[in-house]
Design an enzyme around this catalytic site. Structure first.
Site, short mmCIF file in Angstrom:
data_model
loop_
_atom_site.label_atom_id
_atom_site.label_comp_id
_atom_site.label_asym_id
_atom_site.label_seq_id
_atom_site.Cartn_x
_atom_site.Cartn_y
_atom_site.Cartn_z
N GLU A 13 0.94 -1.13 -0.06
CA GLU A 13 -0.21 0.21 0.38
C GLU A 13 0.78 0.84 -0.12
O GLU A 13 1.99 0.78 0.19
CB GLU A 13 -0.87 -0.02 1.11
CG GLU A 13 -0.24 -0.52 2.66
CD GLU A 13 -0.82 0.20 3.63
OE1 GLU A 13 -1.33 1.78 3.06
OE2 GLU A 13 -0.69 0.04 4.82
N LYS A 149 -3.11 -1.64 14.90
CA LYS A 149 -2.77 -0.62 16.23
C LYS A 149 -4.09 -0.40 17.56
O LYS A 149 -4.58 -0.16 17.75
CB LYS A 149 -2.48 0.68 15.99
CG LYS A 149 -1.04 0.92 15.81
CD LYS A 149 -0.77 2.60 15.14
CE LYS A 149 -0.34 2.60 13.96
NZ LYS A 149 -0.89 2.24 12.65
N1 PSU Z 1 -2.06 1.34 9.70
C1 PSU Z 1 -0.96 2.36 10.56
N2 PSU Z 1 -0.21 2.88 9.44
C2 PSU Z 1 -0.94 3.35 8.72
C3 PSU Z 1 -2.50 2.90 8.10
C4 PSU Z 1 -2.76 1.80 9.64
O1 PSU Z 1 -0.32 1.57 10.98
O2 PSU Z 1 -0.31 4.11 8.16
C5 PSU Z 1 -3.43 3.09 7.21
C6 PSU Z 1 -3.58 2.19 6.44
O3 PSU Z 1 -3.38 2.32 5.19
C7 PSU Z 1 -4.76 1.35 5.99
C8 PSU Z 1 -5.54 3.09 7.25
O4 PSU Z 1 -5.48 1.38 5.18
O5 PSU Z 1 -4.64 4.01 7.76
C9 PSU Z 1 -6.68 3.46 7.56
O6 PSU Z 1 -7.23 4.70 7.79
P1 PSU Z 1 -8.67 4.61 7.94
O7 PSU Z 1 -8.71 4.35 9.73
O8 PSU Z 1 -9.00 6.33 7.90
O9 PSU Z 1 -9.08 4.15 7.39
#
Ligand code: PSU
Ligand code: MN
Length: 306
Positions: A13, A149
């Site tokens: 990603e 996380k």
């Molecule tokens: N977890 C991480 N680092 C990140 C992300 C998640 O440790 O950069 C990013 C990933 O791309 C994940 C996104 O798909 O955040 C999720 O964002 P949201 O909570 O807005 O869906």
């Protein structure tokens, strides 16, 4: 004519670069993950949208542009944002959900990330649940992660995955890893201890559920895990700051990651890089094992990689 031998692909990603890690360490990580995956015999493809075009694989210049994030006009794209981004000619980084959608379209079955998005801690108030969860139920890709996380509500995240019917496989762990630490106290139903077995589990899942994803939970290597009190305290402070400034929606996860970097003086970034590399290695090994055991024509691909 002999069929050309393709190296199995591993999707990466780009939101982790654009909105998860500081420049230029994010670019260096991009190169490092590509080398790590190449060393397993697989090939990395980083997904993004560049000037409205879908990309499976970025040039160094494109990776640099994406890694500059919001400053360079890069937007964060979930799966639902892809069509609009194409039509409007946007440049965007793909989250887990968007990368799964595109990986599937490119015929890639394995995807390495850091941690997936999940149910946010105050979801009972905000309804904020990452689209990554529903993407796992919609796209037939194996996502190798270090769990989710601890900024999230991990128990609710696991419950939601169960509701959605997404298997969560602990790799050499009986607990869901909590990204920066190896354990969360949340027991997993399934543990596998070697890559060959993992490949057989993933493949069998697709025989019964050819349109669904599967989550592999690979704990951060012991020597890179952060001390629990350090990260708990940092997360509490980052969440309080997010409330104070009203960070929400798409901006919430990037805000929290940036604050953790500041509060831990870079330790959270070091850990993030170490676990991303470990996930890339396991994903490469899984892609190679799937290819060796089941060949090119097995699995759910609908569209061939370019
Ligand atoms: N977890 C991480 N680092 C990140 C992300 C998640 O440790 O950069 C990013 C990933 O791309 C994940 C996104 O798909 O955040 C999720 O964002 P949201 O909570 O807005 O869906
Ligand atoms: Mn969200």
């Amino acid at each position: 004519m002999a069929k050309e031998r393709r190296r199995p692909g591993v999707a990466l990603e780009s939101t982790i670069y654009a909105f998860g890690l500081p420049y230029p360490r994010n670019v260096e990580l991009g190169w490092k993950l590509a080398r790590t995956i190449a060393a397993t015999g697989a090939e990395a493809k980083t997904f993004a949208v560049v000037d409205g075009e879908l990309r499976a694989g970025l040039t160094d210049h494109e990776l640099d542009r994406i890694a500059r994030g919001a400053e360079g006009g890069v937007v964060k794209l979930a799966a639902s944002d892809l069509g609009p981004a194409m039509a409007l000619g946007l440049t965007g980084a793909t989250t887990v959900s968007a990368t799964m959608a595109l990986a599937r379209g490119a015929g890639l079955r394995v995807f390495a990330t850091g941690g997936i998005g999940g149910v946010h801690r105050d979801a009972d108030q905000t309804y904020d649940e990452s689209q990554d969860l529903t993407a796992l139920a919609r796209f037939p890709v194996a996502v190798v992660s270090a769990g989710a996380k601890a900024i999230l509500d991990l128990e609710k995240t696991v419950e939601r995955l169960e509701t959605l019917g997404v298997p969560v496989i602990g790799f050499q762990t009986a607990e869901l890893p909590a990204f920066y630490t190896r354990s969360s106290g949340i027991k997993l139903a399934l543990t596998v201890n070697d890559v060959q077995t993992l490949a057989r589990v993933v493949h069998a899942h697709w025989r019964v559920h050819p349109q669904m994803g599967i989550l592999v939970a690979n704990p951060i290597p012991e020597e890179h895990a952060l001390p629990q009190p350090l990260i708990d305290d940092a997360i509490a402070r980052a969440l309080a700051d997010a409330r104070d400034v009203g960070a929400r929606g798409k901006a919430l996860t990037p805000f929290l990651l940036k604050r953790l970097d500041e509060i831990t003086e870079g330790k959270s970034v070091d850990a993030n890089i170490a676990l991303a590399e470990s996930n890339a290695r396991l994903a490469g090994e899984l892609a190679v094992a799937l290819h060796t055991l089941f060949g090119d024509d097995e699995g759910p691909h609908l569209v061939r990689a370019p």
